[in-house]
Design a protein around this motif. Structure first.
Motif, PDB file in Angstrom:
ATOM      1  N   SER A 123    -138.728 -28.026 -50.855  1.00 48.46           N
ATOM      2  CA  SER A 123    -139.715 -28.142 -49.780  1.00 48.46           C
ATOM      3  C   SER A 123    -139.164 -27.789 -48.403  1.00 48.46           C
ATOM      4  N   ARG A 124    -137.844 -27.692 -48.273  1.00 45.14           N
ATOM      5  CA  ARG A 124    -137.213 -27.349 -47.000  1.00 45.14           C
ATOM      6  C   ARG A 124    -136.187 -26.251 -47.226  1.00 45.14           C
ATOM      7  N   ALA A 125    -135.955 -25.438 -46.186  1.00 47.42           N
ATOM      8  CA  ALA A 125    -134.879 -24.448 -46.261  1.00 47.42           C
ATOM      9  C   ALA A 125    -133.541 -25.155 -46.081  1.00 47.42           C
ATOM     10  N   HIS A 126    -132.503 -24.650 -46.756  1.00 46.94           N
ATOM     11  CA  HIS A 126    -131.195 -25.291 -46.693  1.00 46.94           C
ATOM     12  C   HIS A 126    -130.112 -24.257 -46.431  1.00 46.94           C
ATOM     13  N   SER A 127    -129.138 -24.668 -45.632  1.00 48.69           N
ATOM     14  CA  SER A 127    -127.962 -23.851 -45.336  1.00 48.69           C
ATOM     15  C   SER A 127    -126.772 -24.348 -46.147  1.00 48.69           C
ATOM     16  N   ASN A 162    -131.378 -45.563 -62.116  1.00 51.16           N
ATOM     17  CA  ASN A 162    -130.517 -45.252 -60.972  1.00 51.16           C
ATOM     18  C   ASN A 162    -130.113 -43.780 -61.110  1.00 51.16           C
ATOM     19  N   ASP A 163    -130.873 -42.928 -60.456  1.00 46.94           N
ATOM     20  CA  ASP A 163    -130.703 -41.493 -60.655  1.00 46.94           C
ATOM     21  C   ASP A 163    -130.299 -40.815 -59.354  1.00 46.94           C
ATOM     22  N   ALA A 164    -129.643 -39.685 -59.466  1.00 44.10           N
ATOM     23  CA  ALA A 164    -129.333 -38.876 -58.283  1.00 44.10           C
ATOM     24  C   ALA A 164    -129.094 -37.443 -58.714  1.00 44.10           C
ATOM     25  N   HIS A 165    -129.357 -36.533 -57.780  1.00 44.82           N
ATOM     26  CA  HIS A 165    -129.139 -35.115 -58.023  1.00 44.82           C
ATOM     27  C   HIS A 165    -128.427 -34.529 -56.819  1.00 44.82           C
ATOM     28  N   ILE A 166    -127.333 -33.865 -57.107  1.00 42.13           N
ATOM     29  CA  ILE A 166    -126.502 -33.271 -56.067  1.00 42.13           C
ATOM     30  C   ILE A 166    -126.705 -31.764 -56.126  1.00 42.13           C
ATOM     31  N   PHE A 167    -127.158 -31.198 -55.031  1.00 43.66           N
ATOM     32  CA  PHE A 167    -127.357 -29.756 -54.924  1.00 43.66           C
ATOM     33  C   PHE A 167    -126.140 -29.209 -54.187  1.00 43.66           C
ATOM     34  N   CYS A 168    -125.393 -28.328 -54.844  1.00 43.28           N
ATOM     35  CA  CYS A 168    -124.114 -27.917 -54.286  1.00 43.28           C
ATOM     36  C   CYS A 168    -123.776 -26.486 -54.690  1.00 43.28           C
ATOM     37  N   THR A 169    -122.720 -25.964 -54.099  1.00 38.11           N
ATOM     38  CA  THR A 169    -122.231 -24.643 -54.479  1.00 38.11           C
ATOM     39  C   THR A 169    -121.403 -24.778 -55.763  1.00 38.11           C
ATOM     40  N   THR A 280    -129.036 -20.797 -47.961  1.00 30.45           N
ATOM     41  CA  THR A 280    -128.553 -19.637 -47.219  1.00 30.45           C
ATOM     42  C   THR A 280    -127.049 -19.762 -47.037  1.00 30.45           C
ATOM     43  N   GLY A 281    -126.325 -18.753 -47.525  1.00 28.43           N
ATOM     44  CA  GLY A 281    -124.869 -18.787 -47.463  1.00 28.43           C
ATOM     45  C   GLY A 281    -124.317 -18.335 -46.122  1.00 28.43           C
ATOM     46  N   ALA A 282    -122.994 -18.380 -46.012  1.00 27.84           N
ATOM     47  CA  ALA A 282    -122.336 -17.943 -44.774  1.00 27.84           C
ATOM     48  C   ALA A 282    -122.581 -16.467 -44.497  1.00 27.84           C
ATOM     49  N   ASP A 283    -122.921 -15.719 -45.544  1.00 31.10           N
ATOM     50  CA  ASP A 283    -123.191 -14.292 -45.386  1.00 31.10           C
ATOM     51  C   ASP A 283    -124.636 -14.006 -45.002  1.00 31.10           C
ATOM     52  N   GLY A 284    -125.443 -15.078 -44.847  1.00 32.60           N
ATOM     53  CA  GLY A 284    -126.842 -14.902 -44.482  1.00 32.60           C
ATOM     54  C   GLY A 284    -127.750 -14.598 -45.643  1.00 32.60           C
ATOM     55  N   ARG A 288    -128.006 -19.359 -55.220  1.00 29.88           N
ATOM     56  CA  ARG A 288    -128.557 -20.396 -56.083  1.00 29.88           C
ATOM     57  C   ARG A 288    -127.622 -21.613 -56.097  1.00 29.88           C
ATOM     58  N   PRO A 289    -128.133 -22.811 -55.803  1.00 29.88           N
ATOM     59  CA  PRO A 289    -127.278 -23.995 -55.918  1.00 29.88           C
ATOM     60  C   PRO A 289    -127.129 -24.412 -57.380  1.00 29.88           C
ATOM     61  N   VAL A 290    -126.120 -25.215 -57.627  1.00 25.86           N
ATOM     62  CA  VAL A 290    -125.970 -25.882 -58.918  1.00 25.86           C
ATOM     63  C   VAL A 290    -126.480 -27.310 -58.735  1.00 25.86           C
ATOM     64  N   MET A 291    -127.056 -27.867 -59.783  1.00 23.40           N
ATOM     65  CA  MET A 291    -127.609 -29.220 -59.738  1.00 23.40           C
ATOM     66  C   MET A 291    -126.737 -30.130 -60.604  1.00 23.40           C
ATOM     67  N   VAL A 292    -126.135 -31.122 -59.983  1.00 24.80           N
ATOM     68  CA  VAL A 292    -125.365 -32.127 -60.717  1.00 24.80           C
ATOM     69  C   VAL A 292    -126.232 -33.376 -60.838  1.00 24.80           C
ATOM     70  N   HIS A 293    -126.580 -33.749 -62.058  1.00 25.46           N
ATOM     71  CA  HIS A 293    -127.312 -34.991 -62.305  1.00 25.46           C
ATOM     72  C   HIS A 293    -126.274 -36.085 -62.527  1.00 25.46           C
ATOM     73  N   ARG A 294    -126.484 -37.247 -61.946  1.00 25.78           N
ATOM     74  CA  ARG A 294    -125.567 -38.352 -62.239  1.00 25.78           C
ATOM     75  C   ARG A 294    -126.277 -39.687 -62.096  1.00 25.78           C
ATOM     76  N   SER A 295    -125.928 -40.601 -62.989  1.00 24.39           N
ATOM     77  CA  SER A 295    -126.468 -41.953 -62.958  1.00 24.39           C
ATOM     78  C   SER A 295    -125.305 -42.921 -63.076  1.00 24.39           C
ATOM     79  N   ILE A 296    -125.099 -43.728 -62.033  1.00 21.47           N
ATOM     80  CA  ILE A 296    -123.916 -44.585 -61.981  1.00 21.47           C
ATOM     81  C   ILE A 296    -124.065 -45.791 -62.910  1.00 21.47           C
ATOM     82  N   ILE A 297    -125.191 -46.481 -62.848  1.00 25.01           N
ATOM     83  CA  ILE A 297    -125.389 -47.643 -63.725  1.00 25.01           C
ATOM     84  C   ILE A 297    -126.479 -47.383 -64.761  1.00 25.01           C
ATOM     85  N   GLY A 298    -126.954 -46.142 -64.849  1.00 28.19           N
ATOM     86  CA  GLY A 298    -127.983 -45.822 -65.818  1.00 28.19           C
ATOM     87  C   GLY A 298    -129.283 -46.534 -65.517  1.00 28.19           C
TER      88      GLY A 298
END
Length: 423
Positions: A123-127, A162-169, A280-284, A288-298
């Motif tokens: 829903s939002r642009a990301h750098s 207890n869910d979370a998703h990390i959007f990362c390179t 948007t990368g440093a090159d402009g 595509r980000p990678v999605m890490v799913h993680r649940s600490i206490i399930g």
């Protein structure tokens, strides 16, 4: 709860075994129950159980905030199209409830939170400067479990995850997965529970997995390297992966030796592509980000089942429904006991007066043996302004100022320390 005699149970022998049946004990201790009118696999929480659940939820929210997560809320319903895009409809349909027709649309009780989080990210642009973006939620989801597999809190139809998703390179994935493993270890230490084993869950030969061999190979390699780097022993098991990617599962065992998954870390290349996620990368350019799913206490339900089975109701102090039992020796100390209880409540610890009229001091001490701390008040303590402190493990501490004892207990509780006392 003045006058209530609810802190223990005289018929339970907590020395017999190191594991307990959470279904039996949870009901006897007044933590949760079920009713045919509500339905199978849909437990309700009684006041003491609600306290344990709230304490656990607040702990994990705080731990996540300190680790850089941002919390969101998302609806428990979604259009069928959402799950068609995510792949759940094609690969997970047997575990989902049938769609509901609302006007011209079909909506579904969600079986997972990840599609909603992908849409929130989109829903939002990301750098690249924002990444890793860690999005967390304690959210409800629904699984269409058959009645034959339902059991207490471990297999339910309405799950608070207890869910979370990390959007990362791509370069950040390994560190984020390793950090999630460290959070899991920290939470287990605070809860005083022990994982049975770590498992690298890989795809099997069935058709329930998305067909993307290169994606599976990359993701599996990352997770195996994370496990090797962490130094924990693990087993690689085929056929236990999520339909969209491999995962690290932390397994626990119940009183009967049955094994289940409590915590997970997953690497997902699939859903970012399905939802066309970008940053948007440093090159402009768009990447595509990678999605890490993680649940600490399930799931909160399964985590509390494990806590009950591991501790037999003698929870770590920060989780205990009643943290301080104030025991006046006689009716004469009742006003002072009420004042001490109120001091505890103002400072933070959950306290309850166990009235002298409810039994002898010895009987009340035995009855409240699951409570971490017992404050005993007699004429000598009132005259000196001190309190005699007994710990759940049988230790008796030197008499000390009530204010000092309350402050020490508050500090231990706030630090989520599994120890009852520190010298």
């Amino acid at each position: 709860m003045p006058g209530a005699f609810r802190c223990g149970h005289p018929s339970l022998d907590y020395e017999e075994t190191s594991m307990y049946d959470h279904r039996k004990l949870g009901r006897e201790l007044g933590l949760f129950d079920t009713d045919p009118l509500i339905g199978a696999g849909l437990p309700y929480w009684l006041p003491d159980g609600a306290v344990v659940r709230h304490s656990l939820e607040e702990y994990i929210r705080t731990a996540e905030r300190q680790a850089g997560y941002q919390h969101v809320y998302s609806p428990v319903l979604g259009k069928r199209e959402l799950y068609e895009i995510s792949g759940h409809w094609a690969h997970y349909n047997d575990d989902m409830y049938p769609p509901m027709d609302i006007g011209s649309e079909q909506v579904v009780l969600r079986p997972s939170l990840c599609p909603h989080h992908a849409v929130i990210y989109r829903s939002r642009a990301h750098s690249y400067r924002e990444l890793p973006l860690r999005m967390a939620e304690l959210g409800g989801m629904y699984r269409s479990e058959l009645s034959g597999v339902l059991g207490g809190l471990t297999r339910v139809r309405c799950i608070q995850l207890n869910d979370a998703h990390i959007f990362c390179t791509l370069d950040q994935v390994a560190d984020e997965a390793a950090s999630a493993l460290a959070l899991i270890g920290s939470a287990y230490r605070a809860m005083g529970i022990v994982g049975a084993r770590y498992r690298l869950s890989l795809p099997g030969a069935s058709g329930k997995y998305v067909a993307a061999p290169d994606m599976w190979q990359r993701a599996s390699k990352i997770l195996s390297e994370v496990l090797d780097r962490s130094g924990v022993p693990y087993e690689a098991i085929e056929g236990e992966a999520a339909f969209y990617g491999p995962k690290i599962d932390v397994q626990v065992t119940d009183h009967a030796g049955r094994e289940s998954t409590l915590s997970t870390v997953q690497v997902d290349f699939y859903q970012p592509e399905q939802f066309d996620l970008h940053y948007t990368g440093a090159d402009g350019a768009k990447h595509r980000p990678v999605m890490v799913h993680r649940s600490i206490i399930g799931s909160v339900e399964r985590a509390i089942a494990q806590l009950i089975e591991q501790h037999g109701g003698a929870f770590p102090a920060w989780l205990a429904p009643v943290q301080v039992a104030v025991l006046p020796i006689s009716d004469a100390e009742q006003p002072a006991a009420a004042a001490l209880r109120d001091r505890c409540l103002r400072a933070g610890p959950r306290a309850q007066v166990i009235d002298a009229a409810l039994g002898s001091l010895g009987a009340r001490i035995r009855e409240t043996r699951l409570v971490p701390y017992q404050f005993i008040l007699g004429p000598a303590e009132i005259a000196s302004g001190e309190v005699a402190v007994r710990l759940r493990d049988g230790r008796r501490l030197p008499a000390q100022a009530a204010e000092h004892a309350v402050a020490r207990i508050r500090a231990l509780i706030e630090s989520n320390d599994a120890r009852l006392w520190t010298d």
